[in-house]
Structures are given as structure tokens and as C-alpha cells.
Scaffold this motif. Structure first.
Motif, PDB file in Angstrom:
ATOM      1  N   ASN A  24       0.333   0.449  -9.897  1.00  0.00           N
ATOM      2  CA  ASN A  24      -0.428   0.928  -8.573  1.00  0.00           C
ATOM      3  C   ASN A  24      -1.756   0.330  -8.132  1.00  0.00           C
ATOM      4  O   ASN A  24      -1.897  -0.216  -7.123  1.00  0.00           O
ATOM      5  CB  ASN A  24      -0.619   2.262  -8.622  1.00  0.00           C
ATOM      6  CG  ASN A  24      -0.944   3.025  -7.271  1.00  0.00           C
ATOM      7  OD1 ASN A  24      -0.601   2.488  -5.926  1.00  0.00           O
ATOM      8  ND2 ASN A  24      -2.058   3.999  -6.967  1.00  0.00           N
ATOM      9  N   ALA A  41       0.839  -1.469   0.075  1.00  0.00           N
ATOM     10  CA  ALA A  41      -0.004  -0.023  -0.045  1.00  0.00           C
ATOM     11  C   ALA A  41       0.914   1.214  -0.083  1.00  0.00           C
ATOM     12  O   ALA A  41       0.478   2.174  -0.632  1.00  0.00           O
ATOM     13  CB  ALA A  41      -0.770  -0.086   1.190  1.00  0.00           C
ATOM     14  N   ALA A  49      -9.498   2.552  -2.916  1.00  0.00           N
ATOM     15  CA  ALA A  49      -8.327   3.115  -3.637  1.00  0.00           C
ATOM     16  C   ALA A  49      -7.889   2.270  -4.745  1.00  0.00           C
ATOM     17  O   ALA A  49      -7.382   2.931  -5.757  1.00  0.00           O
ATOM     18  CB  ALA A  49      -7.041   2.956  -2.549  1.00  0.00           C
ATOM     19  N   CYS A  50      -8.263   1.185  -4.909  1.00  0.00           N
ATOM     20  CA  CYS A  50      -7.996   0.279  -6.124  1.00  0.00           C
ATOM     21  C   CYS A  50      -8.657   0.781  -7.351  1.00  0.00           C
ATOM     22  O   CYS A  50      -8.391   0.994  -8.109  1.00  0.00           O
ATOM     23  CB  CYS A  50      -8.335  -1.316  -5.926  1.00  0.00           C
ATOM     24  SG  CYS A  50      -7.868  -2.387  -7.277  1.00  0.00           S
ATOM     25  N   ARG A  78      -2.620  -2.573  -5.119  1.00  0.00           N
ATOM     26  CA  ARG A  78      -3.704  -2.499  -4.421  1.00  0.00           C
ATOM     27  C   ARG A  78      -4.221  -3.832  -4.045  1.00  0.00           C
ATOM     28  O   ARG A  78      -5.037  -4.254  -2.996  1.00  0.00           O
ATOM     29  CB  ARG A  78      -4.782  -1.561  -4.872  1.00  0.00           C
ATOM     30  CG  ARG A  78      -4.322   0.233  -4.532  1.00  0.00           C
ATOM     31  CD  ARG A  78      -4.187   0.462  -3.186  1.00  0.00           C
ATOM     32  NE  ARG A  78      -3.862   1.667  -3.040  1.00  0.00           N
ATOM     33  CZ  ARG A  78      -3.729   2.570  -1.933  1.00  0.00           C
ATOM     34  NH1 ARG A  78      -3.598   1.737  -0.726  1.00  0.00           N
ATOM     35  NH2 ARG A  78      -3.026   3.719  -1.749  1.00  0.00           N
ATOM     36  N   ASP A 135      -7.583   5.343   6.365  1.00  0.00           N
ATOM     37  CA  ASP A 135      -6.569   4.184   6.125  1.00  0.00           C
ATOM     38  C   ASP A 135      -5.539   4.168   7.178  1.00  0.00           C
ATOM     39  O   ASP A 135      -5.167   3.458   7.912  1.00  0.00           O
ATOM     40  CB  ASP A 135      -6.057   4.173   4.759  1.00  0.00           C
ATOM     41  CG  ASP A 135      -5.367   2.638   4.768  1.00  0.00           C
ATOM     42  OD1 ASP A 135      -5.850   1.823   4.517  1.00  0.00           O
ATOM     43  OD2 ASP A 135      -3.956   2.832   4.914  1.00  0.00           O
ATOM     44  N   SER A 149      -7.342   3.855  -8.540  1.00  0.00           N
ATOM     45  CA  SER A 149      -6.387   3.622  -9.487  1.00  0.00           C
ATOM     46  C   SER A 149      -6.679   3.380 -10.970  1.00  0.00           C
ATOM     47  O   SER A 149      -6.307   3.619 -11.788  1.00  0.00           O
ATOM     48  CB  SER A 149      -5.428   2.596  -8.890  1.00  0.00           C
ATOM     49  OG  SER A 149      -4.875   3.169  -7.575  1.00  0.00           O
ATOM     50  N   GLY A 197       2.609   1.901  -3.288  1.00  0.00           N
ATOM     51  CA  GLY A 197       1.603   2.540  -4.153  1.00  0.00           C
ATOM     52  C   GLY A 197       1.291   3.988  -4.160  1.00  0.00           C
ATOM     53  O   GLY A 197       1.324   4.732  -4.790  1.00  0.00           O
ATOM     54  N   ASN A 198       1.180   4.227  -2.768  1.00  0.00           N
ATOM     55  CA  ASN A 198       0.987   5.656  -2.469  1.00  0.00           C
ATOM     56  C   ASN A 198       2.110   6.456  -2.752  1.00  0.00           C
ATOM     57  O   ASN A 198       1.723   7.594  -3.318  1.00  0.00           O
ATOM     58  CB  ASN A 198       0.890   5.893  -0.865  1.00  0.00           C
ATOM     59  CG  ASN A 198      -0.581   5.409  -0.437  1.00  0.00           C
ATOM     60  OD1 ASN A 198      -1.738   5.226  -1.105  1.00  0.00           O
ATOM     61  ND2 ASN A 198      -0.812   5.093   0.920  1.00  0.00           N
ATOM     62  N   ASN A 222      -8.966   0.162   0.983  1.00  0.00           N
ATOM     63  CA  ASN A 222      -8.099  -0.045  -0.023  1.00  0.00           C
ATOM     64  C   ASN A 222      -8.715  -0.869  -1.277  1.00  0.00           C
ATOM     65  O   ASN A 222      -8.372  -0.681  -2.295  1.00  0.00           O
ATOM     66  CB  ASN A 222      -7.129  -1.425   0.472  1.00  0.00           C
ATOM     67  CG  ASN A 222      -5.889  -0.786   1.390  1.00  0.00           C
ATOM     68  OD1 ASN A 222      -4.833  -0.414   0.946  1.00  0.00           O
ATOM     69  ND2 ASN A 222      -6.249  -0.797   2.700  1.00  0.00           N
ATOM     70  N   THR A 223     -10.083  -1.373  -0.920  1.00  0.00           N
ATOM     71  CA  THR A 223     -10.913  -1.589  -2.368  1.00  0.00           C
ATOM     72  C   THR A 223     -11.171  -0.263  -2.935  1.00  0.00           C
ATOM     73  O   THR A 223     -11.203   0.009  -4.134  1.00  0.00           O
ATOM     74  CB  THR A 223     -12.246  -2.294  -1.729  1.00  0.00           C
ATOM     75  OG1 THR A 223     -11.830  -3.216  -0.991  1.00  0.00           O
ATOM     76  CG2 THR A 223     -12.852  -2.496  -3.119  1.00  0.00           C
TER      77      THR A 223
END
Length: 409
Positions: free
Chosen positions: A179, A25, A88-89, A183, A123, A92, A28-29, A85-86
Motif C-alpha cells: 500500500n 490510490a 496517506a503514504c 502511494r 481527496d 501506511s 491501495g484504499n 496522498n503524501t
């Protein structure tokens, strides 16, 4: 298998899964921060708009994170992290689609960063609070916090370099694709974590009153209050270097996105070097003083970065900035987590997130504006001087803070 003392928290399977997922994570950030900063500067050529994009990504830490603390003290943090995180995916994938269709504009970057910022604002405190549920023994918690900080620093080292090389080899589309893949890995890791349902207090008060209780605790406990103020100053000044680096890379060093990734990666490498000793510590003694010393190092290195004649010297200064920044934040975070009442840990973690991450968008926007009208080196020099003064002010409170920490230890 017996692990070395400095890695003892990794003996817990849940912690291993947690730290692997959060590593993905954080990579990715950082990758998205570098990618969007470079893309915004490429599309606009404006340090102010780069600052606006950074502001959109980070301002939810100041506005949304205070609401997240009371929520996380009421509900299971793992489920909330799965949800964030879902989303965030999905974000992306949306950014990837805009790039793939070749319709990306600066306002898309700002809007996408705002969405991701809101996600991160929920988060981040959840991540901090969940660490304490990943180990069974209280004696192992300082090691878990230190290893979590090392993981974040490793991501700060890997993420920017990965972004720079990915952009160079596959373009911005490849960076956002990577990214989104990271995720998915985070969601899988969190799904594998099994925690025992903690007994959570039934709070009859409002969310605002619940947050105010945490604020009152922080204000009354001197190491917490002074540490949070120092972190806020760090966030407003020294953290600004990330949003100003595209100017240095393009205008002073005449380099490309790979060079930007390498420079930002050096800050992560410095953070890793600085955190190596924290993982082996056996108590709180010396952490307050370490925060003061590392703050002075970060301030002086920022002043050195302003006059960097080339990439090599800039890398050395960013190494010291990364080391000083993360040692300050990790030392203060360890003190906060170990001294916070058990029913208030998420709210204290929220205050830490607000101070360390929530104030930085104000700095990115303000210093981006200063850089546009004066210059990036002048803006960064003012930041270095200001933070040096804050570090010296923090030093005057060392006796009271050390005494308070020793009482808790």
C-alpha cells in the motif's frame, strides 16, 4: 493515433496520468480496507469491532467532506491531492511499523483508519472535481467520468484480491508495504500532471455559506435531490456487505483471507461489467432509469447473498451487487457533474461523496451492532429489504427527473 469512441478521453495526456495515479490510490484504499477488516476480526473475533474500524475509516466522509468542497472551489485541486496522498503514504508507513514491531492492536487499526478517512474525505471530492480539468472539450467529459468510474471499479476488483493473496503470501506486513508503494506511485503521477490554472471565483462568503449554496442547488434540482437520497440509502444499507463479509467467510464458508479477497473482487468485476456500456454513452438520456433498474438488482442480490450456501453462489450475488451499486452511483454522478454550474462543481461533488461514502460508516456501525445481537445474515436481509423499498420510491419520481434532465441536455 485515433482511439475508439469509448476511450476518447484517454487521448489527453493529463487524463492518462491522472487515471493511472488514481488507479494506484484506489487499489491501495481497497487493499487497506480488506487488510484492516481481516486484521480487526482476527484480533478480536467481533463483527462489532470490524464495524467500528470501518466506521472510523468512513465517518470523515460525512463530517469532513462538506468542508472540503468550498476549499476545492477556491484552491487548485491537484496540489491538495498531492498533499493528501503524501500524508496517506506516511500513514501506511506508520501502520507498517506497528505490524513490523508486533505491537498492533485493534485500537491502532481504528486510529489509523480515522487518519486515512480524514485524508480520503478531502481527496475524494478533489478527485471528482479534477476530472473536469483533465479534458478540454465538454463533449469528452461524460467519457472521462465513465472511464474514471471504470478505473475505480477495476481497483475494487484488483485491490481486494491483491490484499487477500498478499496477506496469504507475505502476511499483513506485506499488504501494508504494498500500500505504501502504491502511494508513492500516486504522488509521482500527480506530479507529472500539468493543468492550466482555472479562473476560480473570489468568494467573500464563509465556507459554511458557500457549502449551503451547493446544498440549495441540490435541493432545488429534482434529479440531484432524488439521486443523492437514493445514494444515501444505498450507502447505509447495501454498502454494509463489505464490513459483514469477514463473518460470512469465517463462520459460514470456513475460508481464509484469500477467499475474502476473491469475494470482494467479484463485486469489483461486476462493477466493471456494468460500467462497460456507460463509457460509450452519448448523452444523459436513460441514466435516471438505469439508476433505478440497477438499484433493484443490487437490492435483490443482497437478499440472495443472505442465504448463499457456498462461495460460488456468494460470488454470483456479489457480482450483481457490484454491478448494481456502481451503475447507480456512476449514472447519478454523471448527471450531477454535467448539470452542475461550473463554479459549484466541487461542492456538488462533495455532496455526492457525502451521500455515497459518508453515510456508509453509520451503516457499518449500526448493522455491525445488529449483526452482533441477531446475526450477519439477518442484518443483511433487513438492508436488502430496506433498499428495495427505497428503489421503488425512487421509481415514482422518474417522469419529473427525466423531464428535468432532458431540459439540461
Amino acid at each position: 493515433m485515433t482511439l475508439p469512441y469509448g476511450l476518447r478521453a484517454l487521448s489527453y495526456a493529463n487524463f492518462r496520468r491522472f487515471i493511472a495515479g488514481q488507479g494506484c490510490a484506489q487499489i491501495g484504499n481497497w487493499q487497506q480496507l480488506i487488510t484492516t477488516s481481516w486484521l480487526a476480526y482476527t484480533l478480536s473475533g467481533s463483527t462489532l469491532l470490524v464495524g467500528v474500524a470501518a466506521f472510523a475509516l468512513q465517518i470523515p466522509m460525512l463530517l469532513v467532506a462538506p468542508l472540503a468542497g468550498p476549499m476545492l472551489d477556491r484552491f487548485e485541486a491537484r496540489r491538495i491531492l498531492l498533499m493528501t496522498n503524501t500524508v496517506a503514504c506516511v500513514q501506511s508507513l506508520a501502520m507498517l511499523s506497528l505490524l513490523w514491531l508486533d505491537v498492533m492492536d485493534v485500537w491502532h487499526i481504528v486510529a489509523g483508519n480515522l487518519v486515512l478517512g480524514i485524508i480520503n474525505a478531502i481527496d475524494a471530492p478533489g478527485r471528482q472535481a479534477l476530472v473536469s480539468e483533465m479534458v478540454d472539450r465538454a463533449d469528452d467529459l461524460p467519457n472521462a467520468i465513465a472511464l474514471n468510474s471504470i478505473m475505480m471499479s477495476a481497483a475494487r476488483f484488483i485491490g481486494p484480491m491483491l490484499a487477500g493473496y498478499t496477506i496469504g503470501w507475505f502476511g499483513h506486513v506485506g499488504a501494508f508495504c504494498a500500500n505504501a508503494t502504491l502511494r508513492v506511485a500516486v504522488i509521482a503521477a500527480l506530479g507529472a500532471v500539468r493543468t492550466i490554472a482555472a479562473v476560480r471565483p473570489v468568494l467573500s462568503v464563509s465556507w459554511w455559506h458557500s457549502f449551503a449554496q451547493g446544498l440549495n442547488h441540490a435541493r432545488a434540482y429534482v434529479p440531484c435531490r432524488n439521486g443523492l437520497l437514493l445514494l444515501a440509502c444505498l450507502s447505509f444499507t447495501i454498502q454494509t456487505h463489505a464490513s459483514l463479509m469477514p463473518w460470512f467467510v469465517r463462520e459460514r464458508f470456513h475460508a481464509d483471507a484469500a477467499a475474502l479477497g476473491n469475494l470482494m473482487g467479484m463485486a469489483g468485476l461486476g462493477a466493471l461489467a456494468g460500467l462497460a456500456y456507460l463509457a460509450t454513452r452519448r448523452g444523459l438520456a436513460g441514466l435516471i432509469r438505469a439508476a433505478m433498474h440497477s438499484s433493484i438488482v443490487a437490492a435483490l442480490a443482497t437478499l440472495g447473498l443472505c442465504v448463499a450456501p457456498g462461495i460460488g453462489f456468494a460470488m454470483a450475488m456479489l457480482f450483481l451487487i457490484g454491478m448494481g451499486t456502481i451503475l447507480t452511483s456512476a449514472s447519478i454522478n454523471t448527471v450531477l457533474q454535467l448539470t452542475a454550474p461550473s463554479g459549484m462543481r466541487a461542492r456538488i461533488a462533495t455532496l455526492y461523496v457525502v451521500a455515497f461514502m459518508g453515510v456508509s460508516p453509520l451503516g457499518a456501525l449500526f448493522w455491525g451492532w445488529v449483526a452482533a445481537y441477531l446475526s450477519a445474515p439477518i442484518a443483511l436481509a433487513i438492508c436488502g429489504i430496506g433498499y428495495l423499498m427505497a428503489s421503488l420510491a425512487y421509481r415514482t419520481g422518474l417522469p419529473r427527473m427525466s423531464a428535468a434532465v432532458l431540459q439540461e441536455n
